[in-house]
Write a protein that holds these residues in place. Structure first.
Motif, PDB file in Angstrom:
ATOM      1  N   UNK A 103       2.584  68.033  25.712  1.00 32.90           N
ATOM      2  CA  UNK A 103       1.502  66.932  25.773  1.00 32.90           C
ATOM      3  C   UNK A 103       2.284  66.487  24.374  1.00 32.90           C
ATOM      4  N   UNK A 104       3.027  65.483  24.290  1.00 28.84           N
ATOM      5  CA  UNK A 104       3.862  64.675  23.346  1.00 28.84           C
ATOM      6  C   UNK A 104       2.491  64.236  21.927  1.00 28.84           C
ATOM      7  N   UNK A 105       3.151  64.450  20.877  1.00 29.13           N
ATOM      8  CA  UNK A 105       2.313  64.303  19.381  1.00 29.13           C
ATOM      9  C   UNK A 105       2.566  62.928  19.424  1.00 29.13           C
ATOM     10  N   UNK A 106       1.833  62.223  18.618  1.00 34.21           N
ATOM     11  CA  UNK A 106       0.895  62.596  18.284  1.00 34.21           C
ATOM     12  C   UNK A 106      -0.418  62.914  18.949  1.00 34.21           C
ATOM     13  N   UNK A 107      -1.671  63.348  18.971  1.00 31.88           N
ATOM     14  CA  UNK A 107      -2.622  63.872  19.578  1.00 31.88           C
ATOM     15  C   UNK A 107      -3.776  63.347  18.412  1.00 31.88           C
ATOM     16  N   UNK A 108      -4.626  62.021  19.959  1.00 27.46           N
ATOM     17  CA  UNK A 108      -4.796  61.425  18.686  1.00 27.46           C
ATOM     18  C   UNK A 108      -6.921  61.820  18.186  1.00 27.46           C
ATOM     19  N   UNK A 109      -6.962  61.968  17.252  1.00 27.57           N
ATOM     20  CA  UNK A 109      -7.765  62.203  16.198  1.00 27.57           C
ATOM     21  C   UNK A 109      -9.075  61.488  16.059  1.00 27.57           C
ATOM     22  N   UNK A 110      -9.910  61.351  17.306  1.00 28.50           N
ATOM     23  CA  UNK A 110     -11.336  60.570  16.706  1.00 28.50           C
ATOM     24  C   UNK A 110     -11.849  60.377  15.193  1.00 28.50           C
ATOM     25  N   UNK A 111     -12.387  61.680  15.160  1.00 25.05           N
ATOM     26  CA  UNK A 111     -13.716  62.381  14.321  1.00 25.05           C
ATOM     27  C   UNK A 111     -13.536  63.820  13.929  1.00 25.05           C
ATOM     28  N   UNK A 112     -14.359  63.820  13.054  1.00 27.21           N
ATOM     29  CA  UNK A 112     -14.608  64.893  12.372  1.00 27.21           C
ATOM     30  C   UNK A 112     -15.475  65.848  11.940  1.00 27.21           C
ATOM     31  N   UNK A 113     -15.239  67.126  11.580  1.00 22.89           N
ATOM     32  CA  UNK A 113     -17.180  67.201  11.232  1.00 22.89           C
ATOM     33  C   UNK A 113     -16.603  68.779  10.136  1.00 22.89           C
ATOM     34  N   UNK A 114     -17.245  69.102   9.423  1.00 20.38           N
ATOM     35  CA  UNK A 114     -17.049  70.699   8.250  1.00 20.38           C
ATOM     36  C   UNK A 114     -18.000  71.253   9.021  1.00 20.38           C
ATOM     37  N   UNK A 115     -17.536  72.395   8.289  1.00 20.18           N
ATOM     38  CA  UNK A 115     -19.083  73.494   8.752  1.00 20.18           C
ATOM     39  C   UNK A 115     -19.833  73.742   7.596  1.00 20.18           C
ATOM     40  N   UNK A 116     -21.420  73.310   8.141  1.00 17.19           N
ATOM     41  CA  UNK A 116     -22.240  74.210   7.237  1.00 17.19           C
ATOM     42  C   UNK A 116     -22.611  75.055   7.525  1.00 17.19           C
ATOM     43  N   UNK A 117     -23.760  75.589   6.785  1.00 16.16           N
ATOM     44  CA  UNK A 117     -25.361  76.873   6.790  1.00 16.16           C
ATOM     45  C   UNK A 117     -26.337  75.803   6.968  1.00 16.16           C
ATOM     46  N   UNK A 118     -27.091  76.123   8.118  1.00 14.74           N
ATOM     47  CA  UNK A 118     -28.595  75.341   8.213  1.00 14.74           C
ATOM     48  C   UNK A 118     -29.571  76.529   7.741  1.00 14.74           C
ATOM     49  N   UNK A 119     -30.256  76.615   6.833  1.00 17.49           N
ATOM     50  CA  UNK A 119     -30.975  77.816   5.987  1.00 17.49           C
ATOM     51  C   UNK A 119     -32.432  77.293   5.927  1.00 17.49           C
ATOM     52  N   UNK A 120     -33.177  78.049   6.290  1.00 19.61           N
ATOM     53  CA  UNK A 120     -34.373  77.947   6.604  1.00 19.61           C
ATOM     54  C   UNK A 120     -34.966  78.163   4.755  1.00 19.61           C
ATOM     55  N   UNK A 121     -36.193  77.477   4.331  1.00 21.84           N
ATOM     56  CA  UNK A 121     -36.185  77.155   3.262  1.00 21.84           C
ATOM     57  C   UNK A 121     -36.411  78.607   1.927  1.00 21.84           C
ATOM     58  N   UNK A 122     -36.709  79.795   2.813  1.00 19.85           N
ATOM     59  CA  UNK A 122     -36.665  80.542   1.941  1.00 19.85           C
ATOM     60  C   UNK A 122     -35.742  81.221   1.855  1.00 19.85           C
ATOM     61  N   UNK A 123     -35.038  81.668   3.006  1.00 17.79           N
ATOM     62  CA  UNK A 123     -33.355  82.077   2.807  1.00 17.79           C
ATOM     63  C   UNK A 123     -33.021  81.169   1.615  1.00 17.79           C
ATOM     64  N   UNK A 124     -32.598  79.909   2.006  1.00 15.46           N
ATOM     65  CA  UNK A 124     -31.690  79.024   0.682  1.00 15.46           C
ATOM     66  C   UNK A 124     -32.190  79.560  -0.947  1.00 15.46           C
ATOM     67  N   UNK A 125     -33.826  80.109  -0.667  1.00 21.16           N
ATOM     68  CA  UNK A 125     -34.445  79.973  -1.700  1.00 21.16           C
ATOM     69  C   UNK A 125     -34.426  81.211  -2.748  1.00 21.16           C
ATOM     70  N   UNK A 126     -33.817  82.078  -1.548  1.00 18.86           N
ATOM     71  CA  UNK A 126     -33.789  83.841  -1.855  1.00 18.86           C
ATOM     72  C   UNK A 126     -32.124  83.746  -2.578  1.00 18.86           C
ATOM     73  N   UNK A 127     -31.079  83.371  -1.494  1.00 16.54           N
ATOM     74  CA  UNK A 127     -29.954  83.169  -2.124  1.00 16.54           C
ATOM     75  C   UNK A 127     -29.700  83.038  -3.677  1.00 16.54           C
TER      76      UNK A 127
END
Length: 357
Positions: A103-127
């Protein structure tokens, strides 16, 4: 906590492709779509393509999209004959597919998203209480170096100050991720973790991979069985099942917030070093390329992408404006978040194989 509404898994299949989503059919749409394109997409985009407003916007421009979901890294093993496009969740698997199908470049890159960690409130507080995170309200920063040091020494929740007040916090401290050999988010997790473990050096060859392989293996092996879909892992978290720390895409969290379904127990932790998922279209036909370019440029489709939590390429203001009401959960400007370079496809595949043992 309530389950995510609107997850569309229309048809379960076997052998890598886990669901099918048909946009523009059986939705009551009476738009002017004249071209039908078929593609395979990462599961985190299933809701986007199934959204009736997206179906209508595509039809207005003359398109109907039929999309089946698959793990991004599993796409390379699929028979894509008859497909118009593949739409994995990051550049590395997209580049591999592009090379395979010339496939020829460039490839369309419409959008992006960073990785995050979802946590329950208790776990986040202990961290936070143990120097592993900084948390204010529903948002925080995960200190990756400190977390990796805890993983290296097999720290358990019980060894952390304050965890004894929360009976659900037991066992080895671990972030739940997806299978890095089949799922993009799992592979990107290793990319970011190995970068931090190597002192800010991106792995470039087998020797580099070998130096961090023992720690990467620990990060994966402690989890036991892994899912191949970030969508499934996120739904488990939201339902109250599974582990208290789960790696997901920011887009999944933002979409949940936009739907008004986030409970008070949710805390979003942005790793201080993370990897960004560049959702990249691999056009297999001219129609597939035209669709990728339309997703990148059409104002209505860009607005709808933001509604589903994605950050459109080239205009951070669109995301910031749309998520202003949820700034207590989201780091809109990614302040204090460093983007880890992602290794080449071959190196990342090697890293995933070694991490899996």
């Amino acid at each position: 906590m309530r389950r995510i509404a609107g997850i569309v898994l229309a048809v379960l299949l076997v052998g890598g492709v886990v669901a099918a989503v048909v946009a523009g059919r059986d939705s009551g749409d009476t738009g002017t779509a004249t071209k039908t394109v078929r593609g395979v997409i990462g599961s985190e985009k299933a809701e986007f393509f199934a959204d009736p407003d997206v179906v209508k916007a595509l039809a207005t421009e003359g398109w109907t999209v039929k999309a089946e979901t698959s793990g991004s890294w599993a796409m390379e093993g699929l028979d894509l004959k008859g497909y118009d496009f593949a739409f994995p969740s990051s550049q590395a698997p997209a580049d591999a597919l592009a090379a395979k199908f010339r496939v020829r470049e460039p490839l369309p890159r419409p959008f992006y998203s960073p990785l995050v960690v979802v946590a329950h409130r208790a776990a986040a507080g202990v961290l936070a209480g143990n120097g592993l995170a900084d948390v204010t309200g529903h948002r925080g920063t995960l200190r990756m170096a400190a977390y990796l040091d805890a993983a290296r020494h097999d720290r358990t929740w019980q060894q952390l100050k304050g965890a004894d007040k929360h009976g659900e916090l037991t066992g080895t401290l671990a972030i739940t991720s997806t299978d890095p050999e089949s799922s993009n988010s799992g592979a990107l997790y290793l990319a970011a973790a190995s970068y931090v473990a190597a002192g800010g050096k991106v792995a470039a060859n087998a020797a580099d991979v070998g130096r961090t392989a023992p720690l990467m293996r620990k990060l994966i092996s402690v989890q036991g069985a892994q899912q191949s879909s970030s969508d499934a892992a996120f739904r488990d978290f939201v339902s109250g099942a599974g582990n208290p720390l789960v790696l997901v895409y920011e887009s999944q969290v933002a979409s949940l917030l936009a739907a008004g379904q986030a409970g008070d127990d949710l805390v979003v932790l942005y790793p201080d070093t993370t990897a960004t998922s560049d959702h990249t279209v691999v056009p297999l036909t001219d129609d597939g390329r035209a669709l990728g370019e339309l997703l990148s440029t059409d104002p209505a489709l860009r607005r709808l992408a933001v509604r589903h939590g994605f950050r459109p390429q080239g205009a951070t203001s669109e995301f910031e404006a749309a998520t202003a009401a949820h700034a207590d959960y989201l780091n809109q400007t990614l302040t204090g978040v460093r983007q880890a370079p992602v290794p080449t496809y071959a190196v990342l595949r090697d890293m995933a194989r070694r991490a899996r043992g």
